[in-house]
Write a protein that holds these residues in place. Structure first.
Motif, short mmCIF file in Angstrom:
data_model
loop_
_atom_site.label_atom_id
_atom_site.label_comp_id
_atom_site.label_asym_id
_atom_site.label_seq_id
_atom_site.Cartn_x
_atom_site.Cartn_y
_atom_site.Cartn_z
N LEU A 16 -9.59 0.18 3.39
CA LEU A 16 -8.54 -1.08 3.33
C LEU A 16 -9.40 -1.95 3.75
N ILE A 27 1.28 -1.40 -0.47
CA ILE A 27 -0.01 -0.15 -0.35
C ILE A 27 0.96 1.19 0.14
N GLN A 41 -10.47 -3.04 -1.39
CA GLN A 41 -10.70 -1.81 -1.31
C GLN A 41 -12.00 -1.13 -1.80
N LEU A 80 -3.42 4.92 -1.14
CA LEU A 80 -3.51 3.74 -0.64
C LEU A 80 -3.31 3.83 1.08
N LYS A 81 -1.30 4.46 0.71
CA LYS A 81 -1.24 4.37 2.46
C LYS A 81 -1.38 5.10 2.71
#
Length: 355
Positions: free
Chosen positions: A272, A201, A341, A207-208
């Motif tokens: 997530l 990710i 996701q 996404l991180k």
């Protein structure tokens, strides 16, 4: 000590006071960190857990935890099983006879032997002890040996004492071997897939910073170590870094979806959702509840205190609102998971903390 020195302050009195102070401080620290029990289900409900336990004789000090790894090395057939059983027998015998290293001092030997019996009963009836708990007995024996060495008595040196010495040093050697196996098996199979997941990710700018939640909270515990951020615990309905094991929870896939949608409102990154794999069973492939073709599937976690349910209708709604982006197999110590996701319209996202 006070009376032995004629009721006068002496070097021995200073040592006694210092040791007493450290003992009291240690007791207070332990009491404050254990009660009220927040992070341990067994300690919070000892009576309820008793009937679910079986007799355990310091199995974590043996090769019990490395059974699968030893099978990978020596094979899963008869030879591998024989090697494991022989090593287990040696380890159990070493534990059983280790108390004899104190033979010759009735008091110290009695303390070691009775504590061995007491710990075995405690870890079987009251609390399911792990390695860190059972190893306390080894530390006690080391302390008793130190006391014995600093007394005026000469070592017994008889056959029983020698058997005890060999047994004690054998079990210490086994701990060194276990440490090596646990340290180096990562090359063969990682303990956890959390690092690989976080690396994945972190490569994505979107996404991180995503909120992370899971169908099984204790699958998340290693993740904050790499992200430096808390994860969302379903059992707490809040962000945290440690699982509150004492909480009961009856939840389903819809609950995960709704929670993720709520988190999405306050996040610039899509949440997530991790759906945990089942534990591996001999002779069967690893299964994930999302791969089951059943009208209703149920998983029980944490001594059956957490019940997670997935129905076909819930699964349909979930897949309509998410997309699978990764799968991770089980690690050596932790279960793997499927990563989904949440589908979120970017325009609807905001950062609640900025309001």
């Amino acid at each position: 000590i006070w009376y032995e020195n004629g009721k006068k302050w002496s070097e021995d009195s200073k040592k006694a006071c210092l040791n007493s102070f450290l003992g009291i401080a240690g007791f207070i620290a332990c009491f404050m960190t254990v009660y009220p029990t927040r992070y341990d289900l067994a300690a919070a409900h000892p009576v309820e857990m008793t009937v679910k336990h079986h007799f355990r004789f310091f199995k974590h000090l043996t090769f019990f935890g490395c059974k699968d790894y030893l099978s990978d090395v020596f094979g899963h057939h008869l030879f591998g099983k024989i090697v494991y059983l022989v090593l287990e027998a040696v380890a159990y015998a070493a534990i059983l006879f280790s108390s004899l290293v104190l033979w010759g001092d009735a008091f110290l030997f009695s303390v070691a032997a009775l504590s061995l019996i007491g710990f075995s009963a405690f870890f079987s009836i009251v609390y399911q002890g792990g390695y860190r708990h059972e190893a306390l007995w080894l530390m006690l024996v080391v302390a008793l040996l130190w006391i014995k060495k600093n007394t005026d008595k000469e070592p017994a040196g008889n056959v029983l004492n020698k058997i005890g010495s060999v047994s004690f040093y054998t079990i210490l050697t086994i701990q060194v071997i276990l440490s090596g196996l646990l340290a180096f098996h990562e090359v063969h199979k990682p303990n956890s897939m959390s690092k690989q997941f976080v690396d994945f990710i972190n490569k994505d700018e979107i996404l991180k910073n995503s909120p992370i939640l899971s169908s099984m909270d204790y699958n998340l515990e290693a993740i904050p170590y790499y992200t430096k951020r808390p994860v969302f615990m379903m059992t707490l309905n809040d962000y945290d870094v440690v699982v509150p094991y004492k909480n009961k929870l009856d939840y389903n896939l819809d609950d995960l979806l709704k929670t993720a949608q709520k988190l999405a409102v306050c996040s610039k990154s899509p949440p997530l959702i991790l759906i945990a794999n089942d534990k591996e069973k001999a002779g069967s492939s690893v299964l994930n509840i999302m791969d089951e073709n059943a009208e209703k599937s149920v998983r029980n976690y944490m001594y059956n205190y957490w019940t997670f349910t997935v129905t076909s209708e819930q699964k349909k709604r979930f897949l309509e609102n998410t997309r699978e982006i990764a799968r991770y197999p089980n690690g050596y110590l932790e279960q793997g998971f499927i990563v989904y996701q949440l589908n979120v319209v970017r325009a609807e996202q905001s950062d609640c903390r900025s309001k």
